[in-house]
Design a protein around this motif. Structure first.
Motif, mmCIF file in Angstrom:
data_model
loop_
_atom_site.group_PDB
_atom_site.id
_atom_site.type_symbol
_atom_site.label_atom_id
_atom_site.label_comp_id
_atom_site.label_asym_id
_atom_site.label_seq_id
_atom_site.Cartn_x
_atom_site.Cartn_y
_atom_site.Cartn_z
ATOM 1 N N THR A 1 37.190 -21.407 10.715
ATOM 2 C CA THR A 1 37.809 -20.659 9.635
ATOM 3 C C THR A 1 39.027 -20.519 8.421
ATOM 4 O O THR A 1 40.110 -20.418 7.769
ATOM 5 N N SER A 2 37.654 -21.522 7.765
ATOM 6 C CA SER A 2 38.059 -21.797 6.169
ATOM 7 C C SER A 2 38.001 -20.453 5.457
ATOM 8 O O SER A 2 38.397 -20.980 4.107
ATOM 9 N N GLY A 3 37.922 -19.337 6.249
ATOM 10 C CA GLY A 3 38.225 -18.085 5.121
ATOM 11 C C GLY A 3 36.898 -17.048 4.945
ATOM 12 O O GLY A 3 36.797 -16.676 3.362
ATOM 13 N N TYR A 4 35.298 -17.769 4.830
ATOM 14 C CA TYR A 4 34.559 -17.616 3.635
ATOM 15 C C TYR A 4 33.989 -16.097 4.885
ATOM 16 O O TYR A 4 32.595 -15.114 3.937
ATOM 17 N N LEU A 5 34.346 -15.177 5.433
ATOM 18 C CA LEU A 5 33.897 -14.587 6.203
ATOM 19 C C LEU A 5 33.465 -13.753 5.712
ATOM 20 O O LEU A 5 32.766 -12.860 5.890
ATOM 21 N N ARG A 6 35.225 -12.642 5.512
ATOM 22 C CA ARG A 6 35.180 -11.472 4.727
ATOM 23 C C ARG A 6 34.226 -11.514 3.632
ATOM 24 O O ARG A 6 34.018 -10.709 3.575
ATOM 25 N N SER A 7 34.517 -12.528 2.411
ATOM 26 C CA SER A 7 33.504 -12.184 2.139
ATOM 27 C C SER A 7 31.577 -12.156 1.924
ATOM 28 O O SER A 7 31.202 -11.623 1.139
ATOM 29 N N THR A 8 31.984 -13.144 3.192
ATOM 30 C CA THR A 8 30.215 -13.050 3.589
ATOM 31 C C THR A 8 30.148 -11.780 3.653
ATOM 32 O O THR A 8 29.498 -10.692 3.562
ATOM 33 N N LEU A 9 30.852 -11.044 5.036
ATOM 34 C CA LEU A 9 30.451 -9.412 5.067
ATOM 35 C C LEU A 9 31.000 -8.581 3.805
ATOM 36 O O LEU A 9 30.182 -7.430 4.014
ATOM 37 N N MET B 1 40.639 -9.758 14.032
ATOM 38 C CA MET B 1 40.111 -9.916 13.446
ATOM 39 C C MET B 1 39.388 -8.705 12.269
ATOM 40 O O MET B 1 38.839 -8.955 11.455
ATOM 41 N N TYR B 2 39.722 -7.275 12.661
ATOM 42 C CA TYR B 2 39.638 -5.995 12.181
ATOM 43 C C TYR B 2 40.515 -5.997 11.020
ATOM 44 O O TYR B 2 40.303 -6.053 9.939
ATOM 45 N N ASP B 3 41.743 -7.031 11.426
ATOM 46 C CA ASP B 3 42.784 -6.728 10.110
ATOM 47 C C ASP B 3 42.201 -8.060 9.134
ATOM 48 O O ASP B 3 42.748 -7.289 7.715
ATOM 49 N N TYR B 4 41.826 -8.802 9.907
ATOM 50 C CA TYR B 4 41.555 -10.057 8.969
ATOM 51 C C TYR B 4 40.304 -9.299 7.907
ATOM 52 O O TYR B 4 40.387 -9.867 6.474
ATOM 53 N N LEU B 5 39.164 -8.637 7.964
ATOM 54 C CA LEU B 5 37.229 -8.148 7.691
ATOM 55 C C LEU B 5 38.444 -7.580 7.058
ATOM 56 O O LEU B 5 37.945 -6.801 6.024
ATOM 57 N N PHE B 6 39.087 -6.403 7.011
ATOM 58 C CA PHE B 6 39.531 -4.575 6.936
ATOM 59 C C PHE B 6 40.770 -4.152 6.006
ATOM 60 O O PHE B 6 40.510 -3.068 5.318
ATOM 61 N N GLN B 7 41.717 -5.328 6.483
ATOM 62 C CA GLN B 7 43.057 -4.625 5.895
ATOM 63 C C GLN B 7 43.651 -5.514 4.973
ATOM 64 O O GLN B 7 44.803 -5.838 5.122
ATOM 65 N N GLY B 8 43.335 -7.162 5.268
ATOM 66 C CA GLY B 8 43.947 -8.023 4.305
ATOM 67 C C GLY B 8 44.399 -8.459 4.887
ATOM 68 O O GLY B 8 44.758 -9.365 4.090
ATOM 69 N N GLY B 9 44.731 -9.302 6.154
ATOM 70 C CA GLY B 9 44.971 -9.709 7.025
ATOM 71 C C GLY B 9 44.635 -11.561 6.134
ATOM 72 O O GLY B 9 43.936 -11.763 5.948
ATOM 73 N N PRO B 10 45.352 -12.398 6.658
ATOM 74 C CA PRO B 10 45.843 -13.650 5.552
ATOM 75 C C PRO B 10 44.627 -14.441 5.851
ATOM 76 O O PRO B 10 44.479 -15.388 4.992
ATOM 77 N N GLU B 11 45.171 -14.645 7.424
ATOM 78 C CA GLU B 11 44.094 -15.891 8.287
ATOM 79 C C GLU B 11 42.551 -15.106 8.950
ATOM 80 O O GLU B 11 43.392 -14.023 9.984
ATOM 81 N N GLN B 12 41.624 -15.793 9.120
ATOM 82 C CA GLN B 12 41.055 -15.454 10.076
ATOM 83 C C GLN B 12 41.658 -16.352 11.722
ATOM 84 O O GLN B 12 42.097 -17.407 11.599
ATOM 85 N N PRO B 13 41.143 -14.807 12.458
ATOM 86 C CA PRO B 13 41.938 -15.478 13.799
ATOM 87 C C PRO B 13 40.737 -16.657 14.550
ATOM 88 O O PRO B 13 39.745 -16.469 14.015
ATOM 89 N N MET B 14 41.497 -17.224 15.142
ATOM 90 C CA MET B 14 40.751 -18.025 15.986
ATOM 91 C C MET B 14 40.963 -18.010 17.020
ATOM 92 O O MET B 14 41.186 -17.629 18.030
ATOM 93 N N PRO B 15 39.797 -17.920 17.833
ATOM 94 C CA PRO B 15 39.069 -17.527 19.131
ATOM 95 C C PRO B 15 39.528 -18.467 20.479
ATOM 96 O O PRO B 15 40.287 -19.297 19.369
ATOM 97 N N PRO B 16 39.593 -17.750 21.696
ATOM 98 C CA PRO B 16 40.188 -19.339 22.330
ATOM 99 C C PRO B 16 39.155 -20.623 22.156
ATOM 100 O O PRO B 16 38.525 -20.636 22.326
ATOM 101 N N GLY B 17 40.075 -21.493 22.896
ATOM 102 C CA GLY B 17 39.426 -22.334 22.806
ATOM 103 C C GLY B 17 39.969 -23.675 24.046
ATOM 104 O O GLY B 17 38.788 -24.243 24.108
#
Length: 95
Positions: A21-29, A79-95
């Motif tokens: 969740t280091s924050g690269y996913l939005r820019s990658t997509l 995840m949708y909010d993070y990727l497409f709505q400018g959400g501040p943090e990538q969510p963590m899946p259950p672990g």
């Protein structure tokens, strides 16, 4: 479900990458072409709207288990909010 959505989920939200969740996913997509980005956005929207994408399907693509549809939907919505709505943090899946 659209193959591009499944490919994105399977590659970037899997057992290894999904916990980064280091924050690269939005820019990658957003580095993909517009039709691919739109297919991923539509896939998330469809999964949330009609419940056709359940825990078993998610686990098949990612090897990550969700206890129920409610928890999966909460994660997909975040995840949708993070990727497409400018959400501040990538969510963590259950672990």
């Amino acid at each position: 479900m659209d193959e591009r959505f499944e490919r994105f989920v399977g590659r970037y939200l899997d057992l290894v990458e999904g916990y980064d969740t280091s924050g690269y996913l939005r820019s990658t997509l957003l580095g993909f072409n517009e039709p691919f980005v739109e297919a991923v956005r539509s896939g998330f929207a469809r999964a949330l709207a009609d419940g056709s994408f359940g825990p078993a399907e998610y686990e098949r693509l990612t090897d990550i288990e969700f206890p129920d549809q409610e928890n999966l939907n909460a994660y997909l919505r975040a995840m949708y909010d993070y990727l497409f709505q400018g959400g501040p943090e990538q969510p963590m899946p259950p672990g």
